[in-house]
Enzyme design. Structure first.
Site, PDB file in Angstrom:
ATOM      1  N   ALA A 368       1.184  -1.282   0.028  1.00  0.00           N
ATOM      2  CA  ALA A 368       0.100  -0.676  -0.069  1.00  0.00           C
ATOM      3  C   ALA A 368       1.140   1.191  -0.374  1.00  0.00           C
ATOM      4  O   ALA A 368       1.960   1.255   0.626  1.00  0.00           O
ATOM      5  CB  ALA A 368      -1.018  -0.152   1.034  1.00  0.00           C
ATOM      6  N   CYS A 369       0.644   1.912  -1.044  1.00  0.00           N
ATOM      7  CA  CYS A 369       1.408   3.294  -1.149  1.00  0.00           C
ATOM      8  C   CYS A 369      -0.092   4.583  -0.753  1.00  0.00           C
ATOM      9  O   CYS A 369      -1.404   4.081  -0.871  1.00  0.00           O
ATOM     10  CB  CYS A 369       2.148   3.501  -1.875  1.00  0.00           C
ATOM     11  N   ASP A 370       0.863   5.905  -1.467  1.00  0.00           N
ATOM     12  CA  ASP A 370      -0.463   6.956  -1.520  1.00  0.00           C
ATOM     13  C   ASP A 370      -1.721   6.675  -2.615  1.00  0.00           C
ATOM     14  O   ASP A 370      -2.423   6.770  -2.862  1.00  0.00           O
ATOM     15  CB  ASP A 370       0.514   8.038  -1.119  1.00  0.00           C
ATOM     16  N   GLY A 372      -1.319   4.030  -4.690  1.00  0.00           N
ATOM     17  CA  GLY A 372      -1.266   2.980  -5.374  1.00  0.00           C
ATOM     18  C   GLY A 372      -1.584   2.648  -6.379  1.00  0.00           C
ATOM     19  O   GLY A 372      -1.610   1.596  -6.959  1.00  0.00           O
ATOM     20  N   ILE A 401      -3.540   3.283   0.032  1.00  0.00           N
ATOM     21  CA  ILE A 401      -3.500   2.555   1.814  1.00  0.00           C
ATOM     22  C   ILE A 401      -4.735   3.216   2.505  1.00  0.00           C
ATOM     23  O   ILE A 401      -5.746   3.037   2.777  1.00  0.00           O
ATOM     24  CB  ILE A 401      -1.838   3.796   2.510  1.00  0.00           C
TER      25      ILE A 401
END
Length: 574
Positions: A368-370, A372, A401
């Protein structure tokens, strides 16, 4: 002190995500606007005039209203969205400039106002009049906010916008716009690129394009030169494993325009921040010197998309600026990589030995990143390769996320700065924090431990404990709506306790929709579940627990017999 910094960073990230939510869904309109603007010079007469009008209305009316609509929807749901759209009209008619920034503010504010008043009067709704009251609230609050926008918000935004414009113009006139990259590039590498681009540069750039046919602001963050330069340097002077990853990342960066793909490479070698600062600044310096820019915002920042949105007479200059940006970044990064001694010792533990295991289908690993997209996609791809080498097939995916769902049977891998947010989004999931996704191979033992635990859980849950076939008790855990994570954990706990006590249990799980009561079967459910489904009171043998993972009831059962914890037919449950 550290806690305060973390809280502020988290708040800033949430704010940036909200700003991106207002712009990102409308990027296709930006593309359409840029495409039509590109075609207009090739037509003449009435058709050219109509194309100009379409582009103008798209920029001055359609975009602000949609942005205001989205802002209202985020803060006030569907009716708040309508209020946001109505309120946005008030700032559109009061200004000759495109009100992109104003729509972001006014739409969000109007939706919040509607949500506040709706909650205040909700309890006063008379049955049968809800729709009428909702419509009255939407109309009245929308009208008031529209008036407020014309009288207060428009002049305020105009003043602030003028101050910011003067600052940007001053930097432009003084040939100092390149200094912005001292702050811009480090923030990009820390995954604040969406905040910078969609929350600041894009709205300002749209306003500047009304004076000229293009804006340099559209190029400052979107310029793919720094990322391409860094990845090329790593291909020339990096570790063998890093070179392989950099090769695939280079294509994604250049053609796909996903800038997040190169951020982890810079985070591995923090000195490379200097290279991307110099590369970005050199590109902007040339763009400013040659008076070039883009005709519309670009996302993603692909070479193809950038050149498509570049005015024809500026194609050569923009290409030259990007090329110089690549060369400067490449040269600086190559120097830093060669100067830094490469002395890597790879630690190999016994856990990295090849072992085959059947993984549970309902267990997931999510990067998960800012946004996606970029960095999380790359991290997921890297882990899949590592697990294939280790003969550990697993479900590996990636997402934003903000879209991660809370499940007890998943492992969420995030960057360190998103740990707090991940804990808020998925409190029941396991969370693994990394400084950058490229170090996931160093965390493989932890991931294998997660998968190994999963395997034992499923095996103990699905396979009966065959200690004595003649005295095996049949136990069924009940669930509904396909929610069965905690049930599986409870089955595992009960199976382990039964094994210690020498008890023979055949344990399985069953959806309540398929329930057919069997006299000798012992059913297990939570107290809340029992009250929700009255038909469970008709079962001959049912054991109630407060939560499936609490061991108290299971221990009483195994030590004293099932009669100590059974709830018999007709017994009242408090």
């Amino acid at each position: 002190m550290v806690e305060n910094i973390t809280t502020k960073s988290l708040g800033l990230r949430k704010l940036g995500h909200k700003l991106s939510q207002l712009i990102m869904p409308n990027l296709s309109i930006f593309i359409a606007w840029g495409f039509l603007s590109f075609l207009t010079p090739y037509f003449s007469g009435e058709l050219a005039q109509r194309l100009n009008e379409v582009s103008e209305w798209m920029l001055h009316l359609l975009l602000p209203i949609l942005i205001g609509y989205l802002g209202g929807k985020i803060t006030g749901n569907q009716r708040g969205a309508i209020v946001g759209a109505i309120a946005t009209l008030g700032i559109i008619v009061g200004s000759t400039a495109p009100q992109i920034v104003g729509a972001m503010i006014m739409g969000t504010l109007a939706g919040k106002v509607y949500d506040f008043f709706e909650n205040k009067v909700k309890e006063q709704f008379t049955i049968g009049y809800e729709m009428l009251i909702h419509n009255l609230l939407v109309g009245i609050i929308g009208g008031v906010c529209c008036l407020l926008g014309m009288i207060v918000i428009t002049p305020l935004i105009s003043s602030v916008s003028q101050m910011i414009s003067q600052a940007i113009l001053w930097l432009t006139e003084m040939k100092m716009l390149t200094l912005a990259h001292v702050l811009l590039e480090p923030l990009k590498v820390l995954f604040f690129n969406n905040i910078i681009n969609h929350g600041i540069l894009t709205p300002l750039g749209i306003e500047f394009t009304q004076q000229e046919n293009s804006s340099i602001l559209f190029l400052m963050e979107a310029n793919p030169g720094p990322g391409i330069g860094v990845l090329l340097a790593i291909l020339f002077q990096g570790r063998r494993e890093t070179k392989t990853n950099a090769g695939s990342a280079l294509m994604i960066q250049a053609i796909g325009g996903i800038h997040e793909i190169y951020f982890p490479f810079v985070l591995i070698k923090p000195k490379l921040v200097l290279a991307v600062i110099l590369g970005g600044a050199s590109g902007t310096f040339l763009f400013q010197l040659l008076h070039v820019g883009l005709s519309a915002p670009v996302s993603p920042g692909s070479l193809i998309v950038i050149l498509t949105n570049t005015p024809t007479n500026q194609l050569l200059a923009v290409s030259f600026g990007i090329l110089v940006s690549i060369l400067v970044t490449f040269s600086c990064a190559l120097f830093l990589l060669r100067k830094e001694a490469v002395n890597v010792e790879q630690e190999k533990s016994n856990d990295e030995e090849r072992e085959e295991m059947q993984l549970a289908k309902n267990k997931k690993i999510i990067f998960a990143c800012d946004s996606g997209m970029g960095s999380s996609a790359m991290g997921a791809a890297l882990l899949k390769k590592q697990l294939q080498v280790a003969n550990l097939p697993a479900s590996v995916d990636y997402a934003s996320i903000y879209q991660v769902k809370d499940q007890p049977d998943q492992l969420i891998i995030v960057q360190s700065e998103l740990t707090v947010l991940a804990q808020q989004q998925a409190p029941n999931s396991q969370i693994l924090s990394l400084d950058h996704f490229l170090e996931v191979e160093n965390s493989l033992p932890k991931i294998k431990s997660f998968l190994l635990t999963t395997t034992h859980m499923e095996k103990s849950a699905e396979i009966a404990i065959e200690m004595d076939r003649n005295e095996t008790e049949k136990v069924v855990f009940l669930y509904a709506e396909n929610i069965r994570g905690s049930q599986t954990m409870g089955m595992t706990i009960l199976a382990q306790l039964a094994k210690k006590q020498g008890r023979s249990l055949s344990i399985s799980k069953l959806p309540i929709e398929q329930l057919v009561g069997e006299k000798e079967t012992i059913y297990v459910a939570t107290t809340a579940f029992f009250h929700k489904y009255p038909q469970l009171a008709e079962l001959s043998k049912i054991v109630l627990v407060e939560h499936f993972v609490l061991t108290t009831t299971y221990e009483q059962w195994m030590k004293g017999g099932v009669e100590h914890v059974l709830v018999h037919k007709g017994k009242t449950i408090d």
